[in-house]
Design a protein around this motif. Sequence first.
Motif, PDB file in Angstrom:
ATOM      1  N   UNK A 148       0.753  -1.162  -0.155  1.00 39.81           N
ATOM      2  CA  UNK A 148      -0.087   0.099   0.002  1.00 39.81           C
ATOM      3  C   UNK A 148       0.837   1.311  -0.057  1.00 39.81           C
ATOM      4  N   UNK A 149       0.568   2.284  -0.891  1.00 35.98           N
ATOM      5  CA  UNK A 149       1.292   3.548  -0.879  1.00 35.98           C
ATOM      6  C   UNK A 149       2.351   3.387  -1.772  1.00 35.98           C
ATOM      7  N   UNK A 150       2.587   4.710  -2.429  1.00 35.54           N
ATOM      8  CA  UNK A 150       3.807   4.899  -3.476  1.00 35.54           C
ATOM      9  C   UNK A 150       4.981   4.803  -2.844  1.00 35.54           C
ATOM     10  N   UNK A 151       5.251   5.312  -1.579  1.00 31.66           N
ATOM     11  CA  UNK A 151       6.633   5.284  -1.006  1.00 31.66           C
ATOM     12  C   UNK A 151       7.149   3.600  -0.933  1.00 31.66           C
ATOM     13  N   UNK A 152       6.062   2.718  -0.191  1.00 34.93           N
ATOM     14  CA  UNK A 152       6.515   1.574   0.032  1.00 34.93           C
ATOM     15  C   UNK A 152       6.558   0.655  -1.203  1.00 34.93           C
ATOM     16  N   UNK A 153       5.615   1.029  -2.081  1.00 33.23           N
ATOM     17  CA  UNK A 153       5.783   0.172  -3.396  1.00 33.23           C
ATOM     18  C   UNK A 153       7.193   0.219  -3.928  1.00 33.23           C
ATOM     19  N   UNK A 154       7.320   1.565  -4.207  1.00 27.93           N
ATOM     20  CA  UNK A 154       8.845   1.878  -4.938  1.00 27.93           C
ATOM     21  C   UNK A 154       9.968   1.343  -4.258  1.00 27.93           C
ATOM     22  N   UNK A 155       9.833   1.352  -2.707  1.00 30.25           N
ATOM     23  CA  UNK A 155      11.088   0.675  -2.119  1.00 30.25           C
ATOM     24  C   UNK A 155      11.032  -1.035  -2.196  1.00 30.25           C
ATOM     25  N   UNK A 156       9.923  -1.467  -2.032  1.00 30.83           N
ATOM     26  CA  UNK A 156       9.773  -2.876  -2.185  1.00 30.83           C
ATOM     27  C   UNK A 156      10.324  -3.299  -3.689  1.00 30.83           C
ATOM     28  N   UNK A 157       9.821  -2.589  -4.528  1.00 31.77           N
ATOM     29  CA  UNK A 157      10.385  -2.950  -5.986  1.00 31.77           C
ATOM     30  C   UNK A 157      11.735  -2.815  -6.315  1.00 31.77           C
ATOM     31  N   UNK A 158      12.338  -1.944  -5.570  1.00 27.62           N
ATOM     32  CA  UNK A 158      13.805  -1.809  -5.765  1.00 27.62           C
ATOM     33  C   UNK A 158      14.568  -2.905  -4.874  1.00 27.62           C
ATOM     34  N   UNK A 159      13.939  -3.564  -3.998  1.00 26.86           N
ATOM     35  CA  UNK A 159      14.513  -4.437  -3.243  1.00 26.86           C
ATOM     36  C   UNK A 159      14.513  -6.010  -3.387  1.00 26.86           C
ATOM     37  N   UNK A 160      13.123  -6.350  -3.868  1.00 18.72           N
ATOM     38  CA  UNK A 160      12.826  -7.648  -4.301  1.00 18.72           C
ATOM     39  C   UNK A 160      12.201  -7.694  -5.845  1.00 18.72           C
ATOM     40  N   UNK A 161      12.576  -8.599  -6.513  1.00 13.72           N
ATOM     41  CA  UNK A 161      12.316  -8.916  -7.830  1.00 13.72           C
ATOM     42  C   UNK A 161      11.008  -9.917  -7.855  1.00 13.72           C
ATOM     43  N   UNK A 188      -9.474   4.248  -4.854  1.00 14.59           N
ATOM     44  CA  UNK A 188     -10.901   4.499  -4.975  1.00 14.59           C
ATOM     45  C   UNK A 188     -11.310   5.407  -6.457  1.00 14.59           C
ATOM     46  N   UNK A 189     -10.157   6.164  -6.841  1.00  8.35           N
ATOM     47  CA  UNK A 189     -10.433   7.176  -7.850  1.00  8.35           C
ATOM     48  C   UNK A 189      -9.275   6.937  -8.746  1.00  8.35           C
ATOM     49  N   UNK A 190      -9.462   7.505  -9.961  1.00  2.00           N
ATOM     50  CA  UNK A 190      -8.293   7.560 -11.102  1.00  2.00           C
ATOM     51  C   UNK A 190      -7.295   8.323 -10.432  1.00  2.00           C
ATOM     52  N   UNK A 191      -7.104   9.284  -9.461  1.00  2.00           N
ATOM     53  CA  UNK A 191      -5.792   9.769  -9.047  1.00  2.00           C
ATOM     54  C   UNK A 191      -4.912   8.817  -8.252  1.00  2.00           C
ATOM     55  N   UNK A 192      -5.637   7.849  -7.685  1.00  2.00           N
ATOM     56  CA  UNK A 192      -4.769   6.629  -7.042  1.00  2.00           C
ATOM     57  C   UNK A 192      -4.224   5.826  -8.078  1.00  2.00           C
ATOM     58  N   UNK A 193      -4.797   5.613  -9.136  1.00  2.00           N
ATOM     59  CA  UNK A 193      -4.681   4.717 -10.227  1.00  2.00           C
ATOM     60  C   UNK A 193      -3.370   5.376 -11.017  1.00  2.00           C
TER      61      UNK A 193
END
Length: 209
Positions: free
Chosen positions: A52-65, A85-90
């Motif tokens: 959940x959330x841009x920060x954690x997603x980016x950090x996780x993707x940088x660490x695990x494939x 819930x909205x296009x902004x989050x998408x």
Amino acid sequence: MDKRQVIERIRHGLIVSCQALEGEPLYRPEGGVMPLMAEAARRAGAVGIRANGVQDIRDIMARVDLPLIGIIKKNYPGSEAYITPTMDEVDQLVDTGCAIIALDCTRQSHPGGLTSREFLRQVRAKYPGQLFMADCSALEDAVMAAEEGIDFVGTTLNGYVKGDEAMDGPNFELARRIVEKVPAPLIAEGRIHRPEEARLCRQEARSCR
């Protein structure tokens, strides 16, 4: 990765949710904790991560494939939906490059009075190349999402939507019915807390296909 590649990587495996919301012990606004949780999950054999959330997603993707299911939980006044819930989050999630984006596809209303079907149509039209997952509460949600071309369906919100029966554990019967009735691949999710529950979910799915 395309849809076929994602399916092959996660098929019959365990996807681990690595999330912490504001106010919870493992939450850090600057990030840093969830990537460690994701790395631990990868070492233990997880085939995917949900975050959940841009920060954690980016950090996780940088660490695990591993394929990552991205969401943004956000409450809007007058709306019941809160998972992407909205296009902004998408838009924000697409920008991270995560493999799959999960959306609330229940009977709950989205901001602006949109139904889940209407919102899903807008999302699919704007991002035809992105993989999406429908977070569902009932069989009807999964059927609707599949009619709109969803890539994956999940039992994520069963028991959390007004009118649902509250359950202590995962809804194995709903998972079985979705596998029988819906062509989109199922990602069983929701109140799966113990290894034996995960094994039972996988057995239910395999017994139907």
